[in-house]
Design a protein around this motif. Sequence first.
Motif, PDB file in Angstrom:
ATOM      1  N   ARG A   2       2.709  14.556   8.403  1.00 49.46           N
ATOM      2  CA  ARG A   2       3.727  15.145   9.269  1.00 49.46           C
ATOM      3  C   ARG A   2       5.138  14.771   8.828  1.00 49.46           C
ATOM      4  NH1 ARG A   2       3.128  15.579  15.832  1.00 49.46           N
ATOM      5  NH2 ARG A   2       4.860  17.034  16.166  1.00 49.46           N
ATOM      6  N   TRP A  34       8.708   8.942   4.329  1.00 48.39           N
ATOM      7  CA  TRP A  34       9.898   8.123   4.094  1.00 48.39           C
ATOM      8  C   TRP A  34       9.987   7.854   2.604  1.00 48.39           C
ATOM      9  CZ3 TRP A  34       6.944   7.407   8.487  1.00 48.39           C
ATOM     10  CH2 TRP A  34       7.615   7.410   9.718  1.00 48.39           C
ATOM     11  N   SER A  76      12.144   3.451   6.734  1.00 44.50           N
ATOM     12  CA  SER A  76      11.008   3.631   7.636  1.00 44.50           C
ATOM     13  C   SER A  76      11.196   2.850   8.919  1.00 44.50           C
ATOM     14  CB  SER A  76       9.714   3.201   6.936  1.00 44.50           C
ATOM     15  OG  SER A  76       9.701   1.801   6.706  1.00 44.50           O
ATOM     16  N   PRO A 109      11.216  10.190   9.931  1.00 41.61           N
ATOM     17  CA  PRO A 109      10.702  10.638   8.634  1.00 41.61           C
ATOM     18  C   PRO A 109      11.300  11.979   8.219  1.00 41.61           C
ATOM     19  CG  PRO A 109       9.073  11.024  10.352  1.00 41.61           C
ATOM     20  CD  PRO A 109      10.187  10.228  10.986  1.00 41.61           C
ATOM     21  N   GLN A 144       6.220   5.497   2.797  1.00 44.30           N
ATOM     22  CA  GLN A 144       5.422   5.529   4.021  1.00 44.30           C
ATOM     23  C   GLN A 144       5.219   6.973   4.442  1.00 44.30           C
ATOM     24  OE1 GLN A 144       5.942   2.357   6.971  1.00 44.30           O
ATOM     25  NE2 GLN A 144       6.357   3.908   8.526  1.00 44.30           N
ATOM     26  N   ARG A 180       3.770   9.585   7.740  1.00 50.30           N
ATOM     27  CA  ARG A 180       3.308   9.756   9.119  1.00 50.30           C
ATOM     28  C   ARG A 180       2.218  10.809   9.095  1.00 50.30           C
ATOM     29  NH1 ARG A 180       7.590   9.806  13.755  1.00 50.30           N
ATOM     30  NH2 ARG A 180       7.249   7.569  13.358  1.00 50.30           N
ATOM     31  N   THR A 198      -1.151  12.898  11.030  1.00 48.32           N
ATOM     32  CA  THR A 198      -1.743  13.348  12.286  1.00 48.32           C
ATOM     33  C   THR A 198      -3.163  13.813  12.012  1.00 48.32           C
ATOM     34  OG1 THR A 198       0.378  14.016  13.249  1.00 48.32           O
ATOM     35  CG2 THR A 198      -1.599  15.011  14.175  1.00 48.32           C
ATOM     36  N   GLN A 243      -1.892   9.955  15.840  1.00 47.49           N
ATOM     37  CA  GLN A 243      -0.776   9.871  14.899  1.00 47.49           C
ATOM     38  C   GLN A 243      -0.633   8.430  14.438  1.00 47.49           C
ATOM     39  OE1 GLN A 243       3.163  11.986  15.366  1.00 47.49           O
ATOM     40  NE2 GLN A 243       3.903   9.893  15.637  1.00 47.49           N
ATOM     41  N   LEU A 244      -0.445   8.240  13.137  1.00 44.97           N
ATOM     42  CA  LEU A 244      -0.264   6.886  12.623  1.00 44.97           C
ATOM     43  C   LEU A 244       0.714   6.904  11.464  1.00 44.97           C
ATOM     44  CD1 LEU A 244      -2.062   6.589   9.749  1.00 44.97           C
ATOM     45  CD2 LEU A 244      -3.924   6.752  11.381  1.00 44.97           C
ATOM     46  N   ASP A 245       1.411   5.795  11.290  1.00 50.57           N
ATOM     47  CA  ASP A 245       2.340   5.601  10.171  1.00 50.57           C
ATOM     48  C   ASP A 245       1.687   4.652   9.174  1.00 50.57           C
ATOM     49  OD1 ASP A 245       4.128   7.210  11.490  1.00 50.57           O
ATOM     50  OD2 ASP A 245       5.392   5.574  12.204  1.00 50.57           O
TER      51      ASP A 245
END
Length: 471
Positions: free
Chosen positions: A229, A232, A238, A243, A439, A441, A443, A453-455
């Motif tokens: 999604r 960075w 980040s 992002p 980095q 992001r 989904t 959702q995670l980074d």
Amino acid sequence: MARQVVQDGGVSYTIAEGDPARLELLPWAVLRTRVVDELTLTPPLVPISMTSTLRGARPKVADGGVCGLVARPTDVSAALTRPAGFTARVTAPGYLPRDLGPAIEVARRRLNSQASVGDTTLDVLAGDPAPRRQFTPGRGVLLERPASTAGEQFTTVAPTAAPPAVTDVPLREPVVTLHPAALHVAGVPMTLPDQPLHRDSVVRITGRVQLRTGPSSIVPAVGASVGIRGIWWDYPSSVTAAPLPPDVCSVEPTLRLDHPAGATLHRCTLAPVGPPRSARDGSDSGARQIVVAPNTLLNPAGGDILRIGDPLTADDEVAVTDGFDATADPTAPVRVRLRTPLGLIHRAGDPVQGVQANAVVAIGNLSREGLAGDPVLFAPGLSALPTTAIVIVELLTPRSVFYRATQPPSTLNGVVFNHLVALDATGRFMWPPLGRIAQVRMTASLPPHAPVQLDLAIDYGGDTSLAIVLT
């Protein structure tokens, strides 16, 4: 001071030991910069080295990524003031080589108006806005020689009571010879902005998506969608910034040339033209020529587009020819020169097919520079391309290069996903290789279940594997 005569090698020299040496005869830093890791924005933690074509200069490296060249200005004055007079290169283990040539050309100024005899201020372009990096008091200034019979003039920047105008360079010693506008001016040292080093490694994001069906049971989340999604470009941002859109694609082969930010980017299709051909000799990655037969319909002056290798196995690349020595026999093998180095190894017998670029459509411009060896390109709108497409960087220039671009799975809203990589029966996936990203992001979605959702901070020490559980 009292003079004395000194004999050396049969030659008599008159010297005065107490007289200070002219500044241009003393060692100076003539080039200075700092290299940083483009992901951490800090100096690399490995030894760096510098090489240069500047004769008479010695490379110097210090702590904190600082590096440069040291020489007597009188020995290198012509090269410092002449466009393309020299170049330099920085290398470090784990990073791609960095060519400083483009930055050196930008650092070299030119006179915006003529400098007359007796002038104590130069009017230069481009300017040096505050806080000044190049023309600070005490730094050296070299003026390009106005004629072949003259020499370069060396002086230093004079201090001023008030900050000078952006385009003004105050001189400690006045101009001694008329210098017409457009002649070049070099600071000593030539001070370059921080130079980002690109890591030479890639990462494949892999993972497994599962669905919790009960307090103690999970099953593969077959049919789930997983995409990027946002991204960075560096680790510090980040923490401090949102992002950027996932406008990135992997390319094969890796970049053949350095491409500046703003370089044009087009997409096209390729159609075969001319007879089938084959490579008659092996070629290493990096080679700039290939032996091909037959040569019928190939242009000895160059400009042909060749697809080298087998496209059915994706073990192919596209190169533009730079000509060959003509022969009367159209079936004879010829050694074809290439405008850009090959990115793959090719064996004798590999297929070679002439192609033409059709349906050429502009995508836009690169949003981020690329160095030879980079595995990715950055440009707005890439996610709108087909999952795999042929792209052209710097079309209609001698630096035109074709790449096969592969889009990673992405989503702009967490609902609509593009370029999905299907999960296997166990819920596992593997994405195309990525690089130059700090980095991402991500989904994961499988309606009607809640999306996740995670980074993910990317570890370039190895491939990154994820475990995602939907509930």
